[in-house]
Design a protein around this motif. Structure first.
Motif, PDB file in Angstrom:
ATOM      1  N   LEU A  55      12.275  -2.828   0.455  1.00  0.00           N
ATOM      2  CA  LEU A  55      11.228  -3.100  -0.439  1.00  0.00           C
ATOM      3  C   LEU A  55       9.865  -2.725   0.570  1.00  0.00           C
ATOM      4  O   LEU A  55      10.198  -2.601   1.822  1.00  0.00           O
ATOM      5  CB  LEU A  55      11.228  -4.641  -0.907  1.00  0.00           C
ATOM      6  CG  LEU A  55      12.440  -4.597  -1.779  1.00  0.00           C
ATOM      7  CD1 LEU A  55      12.651  -6.207  -2.079  1.00  0.00           C
ATOM      8  CD2 LEU A  55      12.183  -4.095  -3.076  1.00  0.00           C
ATOM      9  N   PRO A  56       8.803  -2.768   0.124  1.00  0.00           N
ATOM     10  CA  PRO A  56       7.877  -2.514   0.979  1.00  0.00           C
ATOM     11  C   PRO A  56       7.423  -3.612   1.721  1.00  0.00           C
ATOM     12  O   PRO A  56       7.853  -4.944   1.278  1.00  0.00           O
ATOM     13  CB  PRO A  56       6.312  -2.248  -0.140  1.00  0.00           C
ATOM     14  CG  PRO A  56       6.890  -1.896  -1.402  1.00  0.00           C
ATOM     15  CD  PRO A  56       8.493  -2.509  -1.385  1.00  0.00           C
ATOM     16  N   LYS A  57       7.180  -3.270   2.904  1.00  0.00           N
ATOM     17  CA  LYS A  57       7.000  -4.457   3.956  1.00  0.00           C
ATOM     18  C   LYS A  57       5.495  -4.419   4.618  1.00  0.00           C
ATOM     19  O   LYS A  57       5.114  -3.447   5.317  1.00  0.00           O
ATOM     20  CB  LYS A  57       7.902  -4.441   5.191  1.00  0.00           C
ATOM     21  CG  LYS A  57       7.758  -5.482   6.050  1.00  0.00           C
ATOM     22  CD  LYS A  57       8.781  -5.426   7.337  1.00  0.00           C
ATOM     23  CE  LYS A  57       8.257  -6.490   8.283  1.00  0.00           C
ATOM     24  NZ  LYS A  57       9.353  -6.204   9.331  1.00  0.00           N
ATOM     25  N   LEU A  58       4.497  -4.839   3.943  1.00  0.00           N
ATOM     26  CA  LEU A  58       3.069  -4.896   4.259  1.00  0.00           C
ATOM     27  C   LEU A  58       2.748  -5.945   4.990  1.00  0.00           C
ATOM     28  O   LEU A  58       2.993  -7.212   4.963  1.00  0.00           O
ATOM     29  CB  LEU A  58       2.267  -4.930   2.960  1.00  0.00           C
ATOM     30  CG  LEU A  58       2.950  -4.058   1.640  1.00  0.00           C
ATOM     31  CD1 LEU A  58       2.095  -4.307   0.275  1.00  0.00           C
ATOM     32  CD2 LEU A  58       2.693  -2.796   2.032  1.00  0.00           C
ATOM     33  N   GLY A  59       2.086  -5.748   6.143  1.00  0.00           N
ATOM     34  CA  GLY A  59       1.361  -6.813   7.029  1.00  0.00           C
ATOM     35  C   GLY A  59       1.601  -6.391   8.401  1.00  0.00           C
ATOM     36  O   GLY A  59       1.761  -5.317   8.661  1.00  0.00           O
TER      37      GLY A  59
END
Length: 139
Positions: free
Chosen positions: A12-16
């Motif tokens: 899954l996208p991992k944003l940050g």
């Protein structure tokens, strides 16, 4: 009997960033998830000695995510093919297709999030292992 996909990991996208933290997003179908989510549930405080799951579904697809801790998932096809997955990163999920027997064992601190393609329906569950294995026999 229709053929279903094998289980597989979904990143899954991992944003940050480490200094501000992260957010992961599960959208579907076709974005991060292979289906539209119709049910969400989570398990927690499961003793390490307990094995959960021990069933398959006729129609429901699921994505399992260890949002905290570690979860060991063993999947099995009706023909007997086994795969073991270790979930311990909150931006990685395991896709579990229909007619896939699965068991889960948790670390004490594990929290499992489950995204399901269908609402709960007891008739969708295959809880008898012998009945499940019979699905893989010809004729």
């Amino acid at each position: 009997m229709p053929a279903f996909a094998d289980p597989y990991l979904i990143t899954l996208p991992k944003l940050g960033a480490p200094n501000i933290g992260y957010i992961s997003v599960a959208e579907g179908p076709g974005l991060a998830l292979p289906f539209a989510v119709q049910r969400v549930f989570w398990t927690y405080y499961t003793p390490e000695s307990i094995v959960r799951g021990r069933h398959a579904h006729h129609r429901t697809e699921q994505v399992l995510v260890a949002v905290a801790g570690r979860i060991t998932v063993v999947t099995e096809t009706a023909a007997g093919a086994l795969k073991t997955f270790r979930l311990e990163d909150p931006h990685v999920g395991l896709y579990v297709p229909p007619r896939m027997w699965h068991t889960m064992q948790y670390s004490h601190s594990a929290v499992q999030l489950v995204l399901a393609s269908l609402p709960y329906d007891e008739a969708d569950y295959i809880r008898d292992y012998d009945q499940f294995r019979a699905l893989g026999r010809p004729g």
